[in-house]
Write a protein that holds these residues in place. Structure first.
Motif, PDB file in Angstrom:
ATOM      1  N   LEU A  66      50.360  79.695  24.800  1.00  0.00           N
ATOM      2  CA  LEU A  66      50.153  81.066  24.339  1.00  0.00           C
ATOM      3  C   LEU A  66      49.938  81.999  25.525  1.00  0.00           C
ATOM      4  O   LEU A  66      50.517  83.083  25.579  1.00  0.00           O
ATOM      5  CB  LEU A  66      48.966  81.129  23.372  1.00  0.00           C
ATOM      6  CG  LEU A  66      48.635  82.496  22.786  1.00  0.00           C
ATOM      7  CD1 LEU A  66      49.820  82.993  21.951  1.00  0.00           C
ATOM      8  CD2 LEU A  66      47.379  82.419  21.938  1.00  0.00           C
ATOM      9  N   ALA A  67      49.108  81.565  26.473  1.00  0.00           N
ATOM     10  CA  ALA A  67      48.870  82.381  27.667  1.00  0.00           C
ATOM     11  C   ALA A  67      50.164  82.563  28.451  1.00  0.00           C
ATOM     12  O   ALA A  67      50.470  83.670  28.919  1.00  0.00           O
ATOM     13  CB  ALA A  67      47.793  81.740  28.540  1.00  0.00           C
ATOM     14  N   ASN A  68      50.940  81.474  28.592  1.00  0.00           N
ATOM     15  CA  ASN A  68      52.224  81.563  29.297  1.00  0.00           C
ATOM     16  C   ASN A  68      53.185  82.484  28.554  1.00  0.00           C
ATOM     17  O   ASN A  68      53.904  83.274  29.176  1.00  0.00           O
ATOM     18  CB  ASN A  68      52.860  80.178  29.468  1.00  0.00           C
ATOM     19  CG  ASN A  68      52.148  79.337  30.499  1.00  0.00           C
ATOM     20  OD1 ASN A  68      51.445  79.850  31.360  1.00  0.00           O
ATOM     21  ND2 ASN A  68      52.309  78.036  30.412  1.00  0.00           N
ATOM     22  N   SER A  69      53.192  82.381  27.227  1.00  0.00           N
ATOM     23  CA  SER A  69      54.072  83.242  26.429  1.00  0.00           C
ATOM     24  C   SER A  69      53.687  84.707  26.594  1.00  0.00           C
ATOM     25  O   SER A  69      54.551  85.569  26.725  1.00  0.00           O
ATOM     26  CB  SER A  69      54.011  82.857  24.953  1.00  0.00           C
ATOM     27  OG  SER A  69      54.507  81.562  24.764  1.00  0.00           O
ATOM     28  N   LYS A  70      52.391  84.987  26.573  1.00  0.00           N
ATOM     29  CA  LYS A  70      51.930  86.359  26.775  1.00  0.00           C
ATOM     30  C   LYS A  70      52.351  86.863  28.149  1.00  0.00           C
ATOM     31  O   LYS A  70      52.819  87.994  28.292  1.00  0.00           O
ATOM     32  CB  LYS A  70      50.411  86.448  26.634  1.00  0.00           C
ATOM     33  CG  LYS A  70      49.933  86.372  25.204  1.00  0.00           C
ATOM     34  CD  LYS A  70      48.420  86.498  25.129  1.00  0.00           C
ATOM     35  CE  LYS A  70      47.922  86.392  23.699  1.00  0.00           C
ATOM     36  NZ  LYS A  70      46.455  86.484  23.628  1.00  0.00           N
TER      37      LYS A  70
END
Length: 159
Positions: A66-70
């Motif tokens: 999720l952090a990488n996607s953000k």
């Protein structure tokens, strides 16, 4: 109290037979059932702990994704902002260049029209001068010669 040895021995022998019978048929099965149930409980606890660890790892992995996607989304937005700004600057520059070209063409057109008007004015002045000089001299001079003299005069005067 009267103790009878035979009854005591028979009771002890009965008890030992009953104990052997129970041990042979019942205690082993009960013991196996208890061991099996204990192993099942232990396996269930181990599986639960394993599942909990796996869920914890998956949660961490999902949070990282999720952090990488953000971060990727933010980078994509920034990239498109940069592209849009570059496109805006390119369009603005192109419009500016085109406006300059239009202005240059307009200046050239104005200059041409000015030169054309000056030429027409010169011709009219020459024509008027020829007419005036013909009337003033009242003699018939060759028109070509007259034009040449007047054009020379105009050129020297700087019109």
């Amino acid at each position: 109290m009267d103790f009878k040895v035979f009854t005591i021995i028979a009771t002890i022998v009965n008890f030992l037979i009953l104990l052997a019978f129970l041990k042979h048929f019942l205690f082993e099965k009960v013991s196996n059932a208890i061991d099996e149930r204990s192993n099942n409980i232990k396996n269930t606890i181990d599986k639960t702990n394993s599942d909990r660890e796996e869920a914890k790892n998956l949660k961490i992995q999902v949070e990282e994704n999720l952090a990488n996607s953000k971060l990727q989304g933010k980078n994509i937005v920034e990239d498109y902002k940069g592209r849009a700004e570059k496109l805006f600057q390119d369009i603005k520059k192109e419009a500016s260049n085109e406006a300059e070209l239009i202005m240059e063409r307009a200046k050239k057109d104005v200059e041409r029209e000015k030169e054309k008007a000056e030429e027409e004015l010169k011709k009219k002045v020459v024509d008027l001068a020829v007419i005036l000089s013909s009337k003033a001299l009242e003699k018939d001079i060759n028109e070509k010669e007259h034009r040449r003299l007047i054009e020379d005069f105009i050129t020297k005067v700087g019109m």
